[in-house]
Design an enzyme around this catalytic site. Structure first.
Site, PDB file in Angstrom:
ATOM      1  N   TYR A  25       0.848  -1.186  -0.117  1.00  0.00           N
ATOM      2  CA  TYR A  25       0.021   0.011  -0.033  1.00  0.00           C
ATOM      3  C   TYR A  25       1.011   1.390   0.036  1.00  0.00           C
ATOM      4  O   TYR A  25       0.636   2.184  -0.640  1.00  0.00           O
ATOM      5  CB  TYR A  25      -1.081  -0.075   1.188  1.00  0.00           C
ATOM      6  N   SER A 107      -3.109  11.977   9.064  1.00  0.00           N
ATOM      7  CA  SER A 107      -4.211  11.944   7.928  1.00  0.00           C
ATOM      8  C   SER A 107      -5.650  11.673   8.341  1.00  0.00           C
ATOM      9  O   SER A 107      -5.867  11.124   9.259  1.00  0.00           O
ATOM     10  CB  SER A 107      -3.806  10.734   7.130  1.00  0.00           C
ATOM     11  N   GLN A 128      -4.514  16.685   8.474  1.00  0.00           N
ATOM     12  CA  GLN A 128      -4.799  16.615   6.976  1.00  0.00           C
ATOM     13  C   GLN A 128      -6.288  16.334   6.731  1.00  0.00           C
ATOM     14  O   GLN A 128      -6.765  15.312   7.396  1.00  0.00           O
ATOM     15  CB  GLN A 128      -4.042  15.776   6.216  1.00  0.00           C
ATOM     16  N   TYR A 130      -9.467  15.426   4.496  1.00  0.00           N
ATOM     17  CA  TYR A 130     -10.406  15.000   3.182  1.00  0.00           C
ATOM     18  C   TYR A 130     -11.658  15.330   3.458  1.00  0.00           C
ATOM     19  O   TYR A 130     -12.259  15.402   4.522  1.00  0.00           O
ATOM     20  CB  TYR A 130     -10.190  13.435   3.016  1.00  0.00           C
ATOM     21  N   THR A 156      -6.202  18.487   1.505  1.00  0.00           N
ATOM     22  CA  THR A 156      -5.768  17.826   0.353  1.00  0.00           C
ATOM     23  C   THR A 156      -6.789  18.020  -0.830  1.00  0.00           C
ATOM     24  O   THR A 156      -8.179  17.644  -0.716  1.00  0.00           O
ATOM     25  CB  THR A 156      -5.645  16.234   0.626  1.00  0.00           C
ATOM     26  N   ARG A 165      -4.407   1.663  -7.514  1.00  0.00           N
ATOM     27  CA  ARG A 165      -3.222   1.219  -7.533  1.00  0.00           C
ATOM     28  C   ARG A 165      -3.502  -0.258  -7.588  1.00  0.00           C
ATOM     29  O   ARG A 165      -4.233  -1.007  -6.594  1.00  0.00           O
ATOM     30  CB  ARG A 165      -2.841   1.339  -5.936  1.00  0.00           C
ATOM     31  N   LYS A 252      -2.762  21.073  -0.164  1.00  0.00           N
ATOM     32  CA  LYS A 252      -1.601  19.913  -0.510  1.00  0.00           C
ATOM     33  C   LYS A 252      -2.253  19.391  -1.954  1.00  0.00           C
ATOM     34  O   LYS A 252      -3.397  18.688  -1.968  1.00  0.00           O
ATOM     35  CB  LYS A 252      -1.654  18.962   0.512  1.00  0.00           C
ATOM     36  N   HIS A 276       0.910  13.455  -4.956  1.00  0.00           N
ATOM     37  CA  HIS A 276       0.191  12.454  -4.062  1.00  0.00           C
ATOM     38  C   HIS A 276       1.266  11.178  -4.256  1.00  0.00           C
ATOM     39  O   HIS A 276       0.578   9.970  -4.314  1.00  0.00           O
ATOM     40  CB  HIS A 276      -1.277  12.134  -4.491  1.00  0.00           C
ATOM     41  N   ARG A 279       0.638   8.746  -6.664  1.00  0.00           N
ATOM     42  CA  ARG A 279      -0.772   7.643  -6.518  1.00  0.00           C
ATOM     43  C   ARG A 279      -1.885   7.979  -7.030  1.00  0.00           C
ATOM     44  O   ARG A 279      -2.750   7.316  -7.027  1.00  0.00           O
ATOM     45  CB  ARG A 279      -0.694   7.528  -4.874  1.00  0.00           C
TER      46      ARG A 279
HETATM   47  C1  GLV Z   1      -4.431   8.111   0.676  1.00  0.00           C
HETATM   48  O1  GLV Z   1      -4.381   9.109   0.869  1.00  0.00           O
HETATM   49  C2  GLV Z   1      -3.719   7.390  -0.269  1.00  0.00           C
HETATM   50  O2  GLV Z   1      -3.025   7.902  -1.108  1.00  0.00           O
HETATM   51  O3  GLV Z   1      -3.760   6.014  -0.322  1.00  0.00           O
END
Ligand code: GLV
Length: 383
Positions: A25, A107, A128, A130, A156, A165, A252, A276, A279
């Protein structure tokens, strides 16, 4: 036993100690991972000017980020599921950062909650945010960060929908892991990790569980993001978030000069030039390649911070020379945490501090606040 001398050593040890789904991850980018790789590769292409026979005594790495004194301009980036790299990971990393004198950013998608981290730290940390569709929950998060005396809110802006991913899909990523035969065998090979996890009660997303209504499939980060994150978030929302928060705000996830200009217009304290960690938008440029233009465009109006691809003190110095006032490490501290817990986070910071200090000297400088683009070698590699 092998000495841990650089971030790559910590990464190798974390790979052995952390269950595969959580190591992967951290160590993933979106789709082909080309932007994740570019972040590191583009740093390697930039060369520093060596200067000789200058006084190297009395060096200083101390600086400020958004007005806060830092022992070096390298904060810990907000990273999701940090408490799955090591039991109580966010609490340990926050303590390591506090002892080191650098900012820690918690986070929203953390395992340990805002209150957990506040209970084991003395200095304010950063939070941070979301933004979810459930505005009551978001307002609650902002208020909880205020109550915990966080000294900056890091909004963010580049993750309203999630870039895929592949490794997470293949591994069936969830927190806590599902007890499939494959996961049980994998965890059985990591006894230290298991022992830590058995000792703690913090095994799911504690900023959310018990606070948000109708929590759906939280174990899977991707389905939670799809269900809950607000895809309509816009520049207008920055205004009410800033107002509700009332303190220092950092945006960010800025990667484009136009967006950097809009960010400067919001009156935020700082932007973080970030993709990021590769990502999100695979195919986007590396952060170090866009930093100089962004710093030139807005550096006199807003503090420019930077993350993405930093694996050494040399990388930190390059980013500072190219216009960043502050930088962040994400994966390097996660590798330290997964490898050795809190001492591993301190070791990651210490490795970077020593590299930064000696590199500064070899470039003929003594004060980190005194670096600039003239320290970058303008050879063929920069063309
Ligand atoms: C979360 O912020 C991630 O990038 O997995």
């Amino acid at each position: 036993m092998r000495l841990n001398l650089d971030i790559a050593d910590l990464k190798a040890l974390a790979r052995r100690r952390v269950p595969k789904m959580f190591f992967d991850y951290a160590d993933s980018g979106a789709w082909t991972e080309s932007t994740y790789r570019a972040n590191e590769e583009d740093f390697a292409r930039i060369k520093l000017r060596q200067r000789v026979l200058v006084d190297m005594t009395n060096r200083s790495l101390q600086s400020t980020m958004i007005g806060e004194t830092v022992s070096m301009p390298v904060g810990l980036a907000p990273t999701g599921s940090t408490g799955m790299q090591h039991a109580d990971g966010e609490m340990l990393a926050a303590q390591a950062a506090e002892e080191f004198g650098v900012p820690f950013t918690l986070s929203t998608m953390s395992i340990c909650s805002i209150e957990d981290v506040a209970s084991v730290t003395r200095k304010p940390f950063w939070f941070q945010l979301y933004v979810m569709r459930d505005r009551d929950f978001v307002l609650g998060l902002i208020d909880r960060a205020k109550a915990a005396k966080c000294s900056a809110l890091v909004l963010t802006v580049d993750l309203q929908i999630l870039g895929q991913r592949h490794k997470d899909v293949r591994n069936g990523l969830s927190a806590p892991p599902k007890l499939t035969l494959k996961n049980i065998l994998d965890m059985a090979m990591r006894p230290r990790w298991c022992a830590g996890m058995l000792r703690t009660e913090r095994r799911t997303f504690r900023n959310i569980v018990g606070h948000a209504k109708n929590v759906g499939d939280l174990a899977s980060l991707s389905s939670w993001t799809n269900e809950q994150f607000d895809p309509q978030l816009s520049w207008k929302d920055v205004a009410w978030i800033k107002e509700r928060w009332g303190g220092k705000l950092i945006l960010k996830g800025i990667l484009d000069v136009e967006d950097a200009r809009m960010a400067a217009d919001t009156g935020a304290e700082a932007i973080i030039v970030s993709n990021h960690g590769g990502r999100q938008l695979d195919g986007a440029p590396s952060t170090i390649s866009v930093l100089p233009d962004i710093a030139r465009a807005v550096g006199d109006r807003i503090e420019v911070h930077f993350d993405g691809g930093i694996r050494s003190g040399q990388d930190v110095l390059k980013a500072l020379c190219l216009g960043a006032k502050g930088t962040y490490i994400g994966r390097p501290f996660l590798y330290g945490l997964g490898a050795l817990g809190k001492p591993g986070v301190k070791l990651a910071l210490d490795i970077i501090r020593k590299e930064l200090d000696i590199t500064l000297a070899l470039c003929g400088k003594r004060d980190i606040r005194d670096v600039g683009p003239d320290m970058i070698h303008r050879g063929p590699a920069m063309d």
